[in-house]
Scaffold this active site. Structure first.
Site, PDB file in Angstrom:
ATOM      1  N   GLU A 325      47.232  35.388  18.035  1.00 36.50           N
ATOM      2  CA  GLU A 325      46.242  34.948  19.009  1.00 36.50           C
ATOM      3  C   GLU A 325      44.912  35.626  18.729  1.00 36.50           C
ATOM      4  O   GLU A 325      44.874  36.781  18.282  1.00 36.50           O
ATOM      5  CB  GLU A 325      46.717  35.265  20.430  1.00 36.50           C
ATOM      6  CG  GLU A 325      48.016  34.563  20.809  1.00 36.50           C
ATOM      7  CD  GLU A 325      48.486  34.895  22.226  1.00 36.50           C
ATOM      8  OE1 GLU A 325      47.825  35.717  22.884  1.00 36.50           O
ATOM      9  OE2 GLU A 325      49.510  34.334  22.655  1.00 36.50           O
ATOM     10  N   HIS A 355      46.898  31.547  26.606  1.00 34.50           N
ATOM     11  CA  HIS A 355      47.539  32.733  27.205  1.00 34.50           C
ATOM     12  C   HIS A 355      46.937  33.034  28.577  1.00 34.50           C
ATOM     13  O   HIS A 355      46.509  34.156  28.864  1.00 34.50           O
ATOM     14  CB  HIS A 355      47.402  33.946  26.285  1.00 34.50           C
ATOM     15  CG  HIS A 355      48.470  34.971  26.506  1.00 34.50           C
ATOM     16  ND1 HIS A 355      48.922  35.814  25.513  1.00 34.50           N
ATOM     17  CD2 HIS A 355      49.180  35.313  27.618  1.00 34.50           C
ATOM     18  CE1 HIS A 355      49.859  36.622  25.988  1.00 34.50           C
ATOM     19  NE2 HIS A 355      50.027  36.324  27.272  1.00 34.50           N
TER      20      HIS A 355
END
Length: 494
Positions: A325, A355
């Site tokens: 990420e 997220h």
């Protein structure tokens, strides 16, 4: 059991600056840790603070340490910042995570660091943090911290295991409905000017079966919400857990996958959960079923998911987490980050979110309160209740009615004979201690009012309150404990 947290109880909190945040924080009804777990040992009765025993709480300060310096990364919620600043600590806060080399430069002189999920506190980083005593993870997970290394060097680690559970559960419910109705595709089409009113392949979720993998804080809340929508709930967990409502635990993961119309993952990142749902598991799922992951990015084999979506095996999917990420916001979700990113983005009826499972005002405020309170209690009182890598030790707060007291905290290696009075011979235990006075021999020369010790693996934690001391005695205690070879870290609060 979760408790409702009123932001005006327990401690004074400066409200966030915006009107929206002010309205939200004033009506918090959020999921937090049980009241007996992280509840401060003091309560508010006007001002100043009072200890649980009723006397005015004594504000302890560390011996041989100047002002406490705190570094907060990744835009930690303003509520948490406010609590820490109100203690008089020197607080520096940054909006993003830092690359490892830059983080090492920043962490060298801080006593406390607060992070979220993007910052990696590896052994290399922690090795440079010479003054660090505690880490606050303003999130559920702690896998971004080398907790074992931290424990072995006397650094406590705290997190917030419950505070964003409701936010994640609500996101999953929203994704279930959105996938069942293909809302993402219809919205994208209409944004492009295409009117596509269809009912084929769109469903109500009432009467469908939801399979929850991991029936912890989030999974169990999700279970209750799903039942309220008329869903049948089954769950699989590595341990036997009591079901809420009419949910039923199934004996194997395969049994859950074969029975569920919607499968959602809520498990920690562990070696055994890596690619927990891969090609075989997707093959076991119902044709036309849906897969959701809001736990950890390593849980789903994404190339296998792409193939299952393209073949029509799965009718939809929702991902909130990914193996890699970005460290900050921007146009970074590309093949350079994950080799399959473009293929994933091209799929139909797939919801991709960055997220944000716990990214609500309520959750972040509650996390800020919970973790900051734990940090304050550890810095000021040495209390380790809720620490993920230390023995849980607590003593009641010292009060203003107890002058000339000192609180001794001795974190040490958990080896035989460390606490005994007198001396120990090296040959008997083959230890790195030779005719050296041990902990209770040092403390035993003073009036120990109360003492508690506990161990966790190779690390032990002792806390003792000693009365009738002055600065010279405090200095002597500190120096003698620092000289013990079993020592990991000595803290003396007075």
């Amino acid at each position: 059991m979760n408790s409702a947290l009123d932001a005006t109880e327990g401690i004074d909190i400066e409200p966030p600056s915006t009107d929206l945040a002010r309205r939200v924080s004033s009506s918090l009804g959020v999921s937090t840790s049980p009241t007996g777990f992280h509840t401060p040992s003091w309560t508010k009765s006007g001002s100043p603070l009072r200890a649980a025993t009723g006397g005015l709480a004594k504000h302890l300060k560390p011996f041989a340490t100047e002002d406490i310096k705190i570094l907060l990364l990744e835009n930690v919620n303003v509520t948490g910042q406010g609590l820490l600043e109100a203690q008089g600590y020197q607080v520096t806060h940054l909006k993003s995570a830092l690359p490892e080399d830059e983080l090492i430069g920043k962490i060298r002189d801080v006593h406390v660091i607060g992070i979220r999920s993007k910052t990696k506190l590896t052994a290399r980083v922690l090795r440079e943090a010479k003054n660090l005593i505690v880490v606050g993870c303003f999130c559920i997970g702690t896998n971004q911290v080398d907790t074992q290394y931290a424990a072995e060097h006397g650094i406590a680690v705290f997190n917030s295991p419950f505070s964003n559970s409701r936010s994640v559960a609500e996101l999953v419910i929203a994704e279930i409905i959105s996938l069942a109705r293909q809302l993402g595709d219809r919205s994208n089409e209409l944004h492009k000017g295409t009117w596509n009113k269809v009912s084929n392949g769109c469903w109500e979720i009432r009467g469908k079966t939801l399979g929850i993998i991991g029936y912890g804080h989030i999974g169990s809340q999700l279970s209750v919400l799903a039942e309220a929508f008329g869903m049948t709930v089954i769950y699989y967990d590595a341990v036997n857990l009591m079901a809420l409502g009419t949910a039923k635990q199934v004996p194997t993961l395969e049994a859950l996958l074969r029975a569920a119309d919607f499968v959602t993952c809520h498990v920690p990142e562990l070696p055994e959960t890596n690619n927990l749902i891969s090609r075989k598991e997707m093959g076991d799922m119902k044709d036309g079923s849906y897969l959701i992951n809001a736990s950890r990015g390593s849980v789903i084999d994404i190339p296998a998911l792409i193939d299952a979506m393209r073949s029509g095996k799965l009718a939809g999917a929702a991902l909130d987490v990914y193996p890699a990420e970005p460290g900050g916001n921007g146009d970074y979700f590309t093949n350079e980050l994950n080799s399959w990113a473009q293929d994933l983005r091209s799929l139909k009826n797939i919801i991709l979110t960055p997220h944000i499972g716990g990214s609500t005002e309520e959750a972040q405020s509650a996390i800020g309160i919970e973790v900051s309170t734990a940090l304050i209690r550890y810095v000021n009182e040495g209390t380790t209740l809720g620490a993920v890598n230390m023995p849980e030790v607590s003593l009641r707060s010292l009060t203003m009615d107890e002058p000339n007291h000192v609180r001794v905290i001795y974190i040490h290696r958990n080896i035989p004979g460390v606490l005994r009075g007198g001396e120990i011979e090296q040959s008997r235990y083959s230890l790195d201690i030779t005719l050296m006075p041990l902990v209770n021999a040092i403390l035993g020369n003073h009036n120990v009012d109360k003492q508690m010790t506990d161990s966790r693996g190779e690390v032990a934690y002792l806390m003792a309150d000693i009365s009738g001391v002055n600065v010279a005695v405090i200095k002597d205690l500190y120096q003698r404990l620092e000289g013990l070879s079993s020592r990991i870290m000595t803290r003396v609060l007075y």
